[in-house]
Structure formats: C-alpha cells, structure tokens
Design a protein around this motif. Structure first.
Motif, PDB file in Angstrom:
ATOM      1  N   ARG A 163       0.818  -1.220   0.000  1.00 43.99           N
ATOM      2  CA  ARG A 163       0.000   0.000   0.000  1.00 43.99           C
ATOM      3  C   ARG A 163       0.853   1.272   0.000  1.00 43.99           C
ATOM      4  NH1 ARG A 163      -2.235  -3.750   3.243  1.00 43.99           N
ATOM      5  NH2 ARG A 163      -0.938  -3.037   4.980  1.00 43.99           N
ATOM      6  N   GLU A 164       2.112   1.184  -0.392  1.00 41.89           N
ATOM      7  CA  GLU A 164       2.963   2.381  -0.435  1.00 41.89           C
ATOM      8  C   GLU A 164       2.420   3.385  -1.462  1.00 41.89           C
ATOM      9  OE1 GLU A 164       6.003   3.778   0.929  1.00 41.89           O
ATOM     10  OE2 GLU A 164       5.255   2.487   2.520  1.00 41.89           O
ATOM     11  N   ASN A 205      -3.403  -2.169  -2.161  1.00 39.36           N
ATOM     12  CA  ASN A 205      -3.392  -3.540  -1.641  1.00 39.36           C
ATOM     13  C   ASN A 205      -2.907  -4.536  -2.700  1.00 39.36           C
ATOM     14  OD1 ASN A 205      -3.914  -4.251   1.020  1.00 39.36           O
ATOM     15  ND2 ASN A 205      -5.594  -5.577   0.391  1.00 39.36           N
ATOM     16  N   THR A 210       8.924  -0.425  -2.121  1.00 41.50           N
ATOM     17  CA  THR A 210       8.476  -1.609  -1.369  1.00 41.50           C
ATOM     18  C   THR A 210       9.538  -2.706  -1.380  1.00 41.50           C
ATOM     19  OG1 THR A 210       6.174  -1.086  -1.954  1.00 41.50           O
ATOM     20  CG2 THR A 210       6.618  -3.291  -1.109  1.00 41.50           C
ATOM     21  N   GLU A 262      12.662  -2.577   1.395  1.00 38.88           N
ATOM     22  CA  GLU A 262      12.633  -3.552   2.488  1.00 38.88           C
ATOM     23  C   GLU A 262      13.882  -4.427   2.469  1.00 38.88           C
ATOM     24  OE1 GLU A 262      10.837  -5.715   5.789  1.00 38.88           O
ATOM     25  OE2 GLU A 262      11.240  -3.686   5.097  1.00 38.88           O
ATOM     26  N   SER A 284      12.098   3.256   7.442  1.00 35.50           N
ATOM     27  CA  SER A 284      10.940   2.612   8.066  1.00 35.50           C
ATOM     28  C   SER A 284      10.461   1.473   7.172  1.00 35.50           C
ATOM     29  CB  SER A 284       9.818   3.622   8.281  1.00 35.50           C
ATOM     30  OG  SER A 284       9.483   4.242   7.065  1.00 35.50           O
ATOM     31  N   ARG A 285       9.762   0.515   7.757  1.00 33.80           N
ATOM     32  CA  ARG A 285       9.270  -0.631   6.993  1.00 33.80           C
ATOM     33  C   ARG A 285       8.188  -0.156   6.023  1.00 33.80           C
ATOM     34  NH1 ARG A 285       5.533  -4.653   6.548  1.00 33.80           N
ATOM     35  NH2 ARG A 285       6.357  -6.752   6.172  1.00 33.80           N
ATOM     36  N   PRO A 286       8.239  -0.596   4.768  1.00 30.44           N
ATOM     37  CA  PRO A 286       7.195  -0.203   3.799  1.00 30.44           C
ATOM     38  C   PRO A 286       5.819  -0.692   4.265  1.00 30.44           C
ATOM     39  CG  PRO A 286       9.039  -1.286   2.695  1.00 30.44           C
ATOM     40  CD  PRO A 286       9.254  -1.462   4.152  1.00 30.44           C
ATOM     41  N   ASP A 287       4.780  -0.019   3.775  1.00 30.66           N
ATOM     42  CA  ASP A 287       3.407  -0.385   4.129  1.00 30.66           C
ATOM     43  C   ASP A 287       2.989  -1.589   3.283  1.00 30.66           C
ATOM     44  OD1 ASP A 287       0.853  -0.477   5.020  1.00 30.66           O
ATOM     45  OD2 ASP A 287       0.218   1.465   4.228  1.00 30.66           O
ATOM     46  N   ASP A 344       1.842  -6.053   3.802  1.00 28.16           N
ATOM     47  CA  ASP A 344       1.529  -7.126   4.756  1.00 28.16           C
ATOM     48  C   ASP A 344       2.609  -8.204   4.776  1.00 28.16           C
ATOM     49  OD1 ASP A 344      -0.845  -5.878   5.423  1.00 28.16           O
ATOM     50  OD2 ASP A 344      -2.000  -6.940   3.887  1.00 28.16           O
ATOM     51  N   SER A 398       3.938   8.421  12.237  1.00 29.84           N
ATOM     52  CA  SER A 398       2.507   8.267  12.522  1.00 29.84           C
ATOM     53  C   SER A 398       1.791   9.560  12.162  1.00 29.84           C
ATOM     54  CB  SER A 398       2.278   7.925  14.000  1.00 29.84           C
ATOM     55  OG  SER A 398       2.906   8.883  14.827  1.00 29.84           O
TER      56      SER A 398
END
Length: 783
Positions: free
Chosen positions: A19-20, A25, A53, A57, A78-81, A83, A602
C-alpha cells in the motif's frame, strides 16, 4: 529419481498487500533469476512497488544485520506499508538520479578509476614523487613543524615534531581546474546608489538586513561611481570583519569573496536557475593558467609513464585509455592493471567509451549517469542478487539500446533477478515476465492490470498493451522555418568546428547516438541566448514539505485570495509558516526517532494529517478551506479557480499548463518526494512554459513518459509551435523524430568519432537517404 530439494522451492519474490503511496493492496509473485519488466503510465505505481516496497525492504533488512553502532551512521528506513514480503534477496539499485554535481567529482573519481591510476603512477611513474596522494587533485600539499606536549608514562614530555603531506592539488585553482573573474558591470550599476538598487546580485535586497548592514558602512544615497577607491574596495573585496548593527554582532565581507563562498563553491549544474543565470552573466570561468585545467600541480604532472602524465591519460578518451593501459607490462602491478583494464572495458561495453576520466560528473546526462553507476556491477562475481533498474533506456539512441539489452540479459544469465521499470517497447520485448500497473496514474492507478508474458501483454487490452506496437507516421507536409539561429565554428568537447543553422518557427529535433555532441551543441551554443528557455534533465529537488502548489508558485495567489476573503494574513495559509499545526509543525506526520531502529512515522492526531492549525481551517474561500483546496486534483482545481465565486486568474493560468502537460490527476498538496521521474520532468516543463519565451529547448522530454503520454506531449509541442514559438528538442524517441519538421543528426559515432553534422533536413528525407544510424532506426520504426 532424486526429489527436488526444499531449498529450490523458494523461486519467487512474494508481495502481498502493498500500500505504499498510491498502491491499492497490491499482491504479486515475481519469478527469481528472470528479467521482469514493470510497465504502466507515469505515476501508476511502478516505482512505489519496485523501489519503495521491494528494494527498500531488502536494504532495510540488510542494514539491520549490522551492529547498533554501525546502524547509527546509516540512514534510518521505516518498513514499507505491506503485509507480507517473502523470498527477498540482496537488492542492488541503479536509479536515474543524476550523479553528484560536486565540482571536485569527475568520472574518474566517481568510479574509482582515478584511485587505481594514482597507485600505478606512484609505483611506475618516473621520476618517483611519492605516494598515490601526490597524484590526487583533492589533496593539498601541507608541511609544518612545532613543539608538542604529550603524556608518556605519567610524565609530561615536550617534543619537536614536523610533518609533510605531498598532494597533487594545483594551489592556484585548488583542484577545480578553472578560475573565475568577475564582470563588475554585472555586480552593480555604477550610476545608481545602494538605495536605488545598484546591486544586481540575487538576494541583496536593501529592504532587509543587507540594507541595515550597508547603511552602517556606506552612504546609501551616493552613486557607486562617486565612491572613493577605499569605499569601492570595502564594498567589493573587504576581508571578513566583525561589526555591530542595531545591537546585533555580525560579520561583514566584500561582495566578491562572499559570492565565491556562497555561489561558486557549488557546481553550476546544482545551482538554482536564477543563481545560475546570474553566475553565467557575471562570472567568466577560464581554464586555470597554472595547471592548464588539469587540476594537478607541476610535480604531479612531471611524473610520467611512456611519456604520459596522469593528467594526459585522464584527458584521453576511455576507449583509447583502455588500449594504453594494456601495454603496461610490470609483473608486480599485474592484478591492479587487470582490474583497471576490466573497469575501462566495461565503459566501452556499456557505450561510454567516448567519455574521458576528467569529465565532471555534473555534466553527465541522466542516461550517462545511470550507465556510469552500472560500471561497478558489470564484472561483479555476485549472483542471486536482485538488480533494480529505473528506465535504463534513458539517454540511449535505439542503436545503443541493443547493447543495454545484452547487458541486462547477461546479469540475468549469471543467476540474478533483474527488475526493470521501463516504457520503451525495445526493452520491454526482452522481458521474461511483465507486470503492468494502472489503469491510470495517481489515485486512478495502483492496481495490477496484467501479469504474464510480453505476447500476453499485447493481447491484454490494457493501455500499455494497446500502445506497445504504436508506430508514428512520417509527416506528408512539414512547417517552413521563419528564421535561423546561426552556430559557427562550434568546437567544445568533441564538436569538430560545426557550422549549422538551427531553424526557428518549427519543431526541430536534434538526434544522434549518445555522446555524438547533441547536448554540447545545443546547451553550449543555443541555450544561453536571449529569449531561449532551456528545460534540462536535472531532477527537481523536493522534500516532504514541498508540493506542486509550492514548487510552481501556485500557492502564492491562492494564499492571497484566502487572506483577502477572510481579512487575515496570507502567512496563516502556509503549513510552513504561521498556519502550521503546532503539534507536527506543519509536516502532517509525527516522526519518532528510535535510535538504531527504524524511525516511526505516525499521522498527527491533532490535525489528522491536514498540516494546518484547526483555527486556520475555519477560514474558507469559495466554500472550501485551505486543506480541502490542497486535496483537489489539478484538473478539479482548474475548474474551481475558474468559477465565478472562487476566481483566481493567476492560479488558473498555472493550472492550465499543468493539465496541458498531463498532470491533471495529481493533487496540489502531494509531496514532491512521492512524484515519479516522468511527473517531475513534466512539472518542470510546465513551469518553464509559463515563462515568456520565444524559443524552447527541451532535453529528452519523453524521459519517464508512457507510450500513451508521448502522444499528448507531441500535441503540446504542436500547440507551442502553432502559437508562434520555436521548439528545439534533443531526443532519441523515434515518435518525436517522425513528428518533427526538421532534423539535425550528429555523429556518425560517439566521442572522437562524432561531433559532426551528418544530416540536415526533413524526417522523410532522412529516411529516404538512409545513410546514418538514426536514419536506419527511424526507417525501421515507421515501416
């Protein structure tokens, strides 16, 4: 029969729920040890999936294997968005970012070739002058002596010590190769006083602190021509001096040393456009008279191998230098010479044999920068890595693309996974697997439209599939020129005394293989003329706080309109000024630094990511608050600012151009850092089109453009020419060549084999004659 080992079952990179940025999705399985091409319109989410992504990562996880101490010196990621990410291997990224424009950086220093040559000359050069540092133009010669106090065995001992460092830096130009002189008429108008605006240097306004500082030292109403010799010397050359102005301690120094520190310390290519224009007018750069532009002192130039100094070999064309290095026969140096030869051969293999090692990296095109970065990976013994390329076709003539294709396949055949973000059909054609994203750009994209083979893509009916076999037609009629720009005796770099007339009032394409002299001819002899606006390949620098509205100047009239409608200050409607949310300071995001762990991001809970103070959002204009306006797409914003109740003509004019270049889907407040390469270039093009110019020079405007977007670009160029403008395009894309009214083809080859005009005329005549490389590839394209 032996069963398959369980380790061999991990043969794909699995992405689930990405979702980056604009990805919706997305889930996809990518085969390992294959070449996968990612296609789709500019802004569809290709880079978000591949770079933001998968590659991001992989690099983050590798960084986590280092100790906490080492991680403290690394960029925090930061970790990519997403799952699930499984089956990742080490990612090696070769992106399209231009190489650093540091004035001390050259092709030789950026690829470590200079470092190897310095060792060769320190061992084999005659006379011997010292260590490899003695041949480095970035190391100055220093010597000194004096008493030192040291602690030994609990006692304080005084000793006399001396030291000497022998470097290769030319003391006159400090290793830059050029010295500057100032045109005083461009620094000030002698007829005016300081109060009347005598200073022509950008940033020296008398309304702010400069007015107070100068007012403390000079008569502000006296014309500069009436200054005494002492006063003029203080204005121009005074050494740094402590002064007190209105109770504040400051340091004053003359205009010229200040300009040298603030402007000339940067490479010309890295300057802001208005600073670059001033520097071009006011400062003349000449080759250093002491070192002849070689950057090296006399001692470094005196040591030679086979009659050549290190300065001589750095000036050679790399293909010639490779032959010279092969002749070095010394058993003790054999491993180093072999490594050096391999690296130089890689330059030739990748199509950069025409460059020289002393070429400043800031002067390389986007394609040259990217291929230079590839050099260190070509001979690498690493296998089972993931190589990630961002449009490797940039800056490549169709003739050179075949060679690039062979290199990508060679990397794959060594057992590596190769991921390529690409728009050119010639490069998509070699893929084992294709992932097409879309269906459109921005919020209309971020979905997988097709996954499979190239033939499957052709039959898929997606936007890319429909346009994959597009072929432009040659014009039956071309426009006639209404004037010319005369270039006579052009001899910079590899140009060989070129005489050419560049036609005006038409769409003129400058073509030729990479390194044939196109950019040198146009940027060196046409771009600097009055009335010419040049749009080069330089990347837009943008942080998370900058967006299309701030970059284009669109937000200024919008803030003014909001302020006028509500009777408050314009600064309230800036998230970088008084209107910022007090919690996140206008960033919209709260960053939490966790040391060696990834920085946590955040959404700000106070403003909910809107970036503005709640009180500011109570003010509206045309029924919308400032945050809602920044959330509008450019196409919607154009309608909004054209409507009677919310009319802002200045904003509507800027938005007209942005929609014209195909950016109508972007939102006004989208951070520049999230834009793709193609989007950034079109944003820059829109800005320059707002300038009142008669002649536009565009350097590869199809960079980052999908096949469907090229049609829109050609329509835009036609509208410019039909409006009476002249458009000169440096381009490799055959669709642009076919659409041009006039072609100037340089060549026949690159480097010393190029630099001459091999054809002038219409595209139809070029194809009919069929004598040049460009003619052959254009004929194939339109057949």
């Amino acid at each position: 029969m032996q069963s398959t080992h369980v380790a061999d079952s991990h043969d794909s990179i699995r992405v689930q729920g990405a979702r980056e940025h604009n990805l919706k999705n997305v889930s996809v399985d990518l085969p390992k040890r294959r070449l996968t091409a990612f296609t789709g319109v500019s802004g569809s989410g290709k880079s978000s999936l591949v770079f933001s992504t998968i590659a991001a990562e992989s690099q983050r996880l590798i960084n986590e294997t280092y100790s906490a101490f080492v991680q403290g010196f690394m960029p925090s990621q930061s970790r990519p968005d997403v799952d699930v990410l499984e089956g990742l291997t080490t990612a090696i990224i070769v992106d399209q970012e231009r190489m650093g424009a540091n004035p001390r950086s050259t092709v030789g220093t950026a690829t470590d070739v200079n470092a190897m040559l310095r060792i060769v000359f320190s061992r084999l050069g005659s006379p011997k002058i010292g260590s490899p540092n003695a041949f480095s133009f970035n190391v100055a010669s220093i010597s000194g002596a004096g008493a030192v106090t040291i602690e030994k065995g609990g006692r304080t001992v005084k000793e006399r010590r001396s030291f000497e460092i022998l470097g290769g830096m030319c003391p006159k130009c400090e290793g830059r190769g050029t010295v500057s002189d100032f045109d005083l008429d461009e620094l000030y108008d002698a007829e005016k006083s300081l109060n009347d605006g005598a200073l022509k240097v950008p940033g020296y306004s008398m309304d702010g602190w400069w007015g107070r500082i100068f007012g403390d030292l000079f008569d502000m109403d006296k014309p500069i021509k009436k200054y005494s010799k002492r006063e003029l010397d203080d204005l121009l050359y005074k050494d740094p001096t402590k002064i007190k102005v209105e109770g504040v301690n400051l340091t004053y120094e003359g205009l010229i040393p200040r300009i040298q520190k603030s402007m000339l310390s940067k490479d010309r290519e890295a300057m802001q456009p208005h600073i670059r224009a001033f520097v071009d007018r006011a400062i003349v750069f000449d080759a250093c008279p002491e070192c002849g532009g070689t950057r090296l002192n006399e001692t470094a130039r005196s040591s030679k191998i086979d009659g050549r100094s290190i300065a001589d070999v750095c000036e050679m064309q790399i293909s010639d230098l490779a032959e010279w290095v092969r002749k070095i026969d010394d058993p003790g140096m054999a491993p180093l010479v072999a490594k050096l030869t391999d690296t130089l051969d890689s330059f030739v293999q990748i199509g950069l044999g025409y460059l020289s090692l002393d070429r400043p990296t800031g002067t390389l095109s986007g394609g040259e920068s990217q291929r230079t970065k590839m050099i260190r990976h070509l001979g690498s013994p690493i296998t089972d890595a993931t190589y990630v390329f961002d449009e490797p076709s940039i800056g490549l003539h169709p003739h050179d693309m075949q060679r690039m294709n062979q290199l990508l396949l060679k990397l794959r055949d060594k057992g590596n996974t190769v991921l390529v973000v690409e728009h050119k059909p010639e490069m998509i054609a070699i893929a084992d697997h294709v992932v097409d994203l879309g269906p459109r750009a921005g919020s209309g994209g971020g979905e997988i439209c097709f996954e499979g083979t190239v033939d499957g893509l052709r039959a898929s009916g997606t936007l890319t599939g429909k346009h994959l076999d597009d072929r432009a037609k040659l014009k039956s009629e071309v426009r006639q020129a209404n004037g010319t720009i005369e270039v006579r005796g052009a001899d910079r770099h590899n140009l060989q005394g070129v005489d050419v007339d560049v036609p005006l009032g038409v769409l003129c394409a400058i073509t030729g293989v990479a390194g044939s002299g196109k950019s040198t001819l146009i940027h060196g002899y046409v771009s600097g003329r009055e009335g010419v606006v040049a749009v080069d390949q330089g990347a837009i620098k943008g942080s998370r706080r900058s967006n299309p509205a701030t970059y284009t100047g669109l937000l200024d009239p919008v803030r003014t309109a909001f302020a006028k409608a509500n009777g408050v200050k314009p600064a309230l409607f800036s998230a970088n000024s008084e209107g910022a949310c007090p919690e996140c300071k206008g960033a919209g995001i709260i960053y939490t630094d966790l040391g060696m762990m990834a920085t946590m991001e955040s959404v700000c809970q106070v403003c909910d990511g809107k970036r503005f103070d709640a009180a500011v959002l109570d003010y509206t204009f045309g029924g919308k608050n400032i945050a809602e306006v920044l959330d509008l797409s450019m196409a919607d914003a154009k309608e909004f600012f054209s409507a009677a109740e919310s009319k802002v003509p200045k904003a509507a004019k800027i938005l007209d151009r942005l929609v014209d270049v195909g950016l109508g889907y972007l939102t006004l407040g989208q951070p520049l850092s999230t834009l793709s390469g193609g989007e950034r270039q079109r944003l820059k093009l829109a800005i320059h089109m707002l300038e009142d110019a008669e002649i536009y020079v565009l350097d590869e405007p199809t960079t980052g453009l999908h096949l469907a977007d090229v049609e829109q670009l050609l329509g835009l160029l036609d509208r410019l020419v039909d409006a009476g403008k002249s458009v000169i395009v440096i381009e490799h894309h055959q669709a642009v060549m076919a659409h041009a009214d006039w072609i100037i083809d340089l060549g026949p080859g690159a480097g010393s084999d190029g630099g001459t005009v091999v054809f002038e005329g219409s595209p139809a005549d070029l194809v009919a004659e069929g004598k040049t490389l460009t003619a052959q590839h254009l004929a194939e394209y339109v057949a």
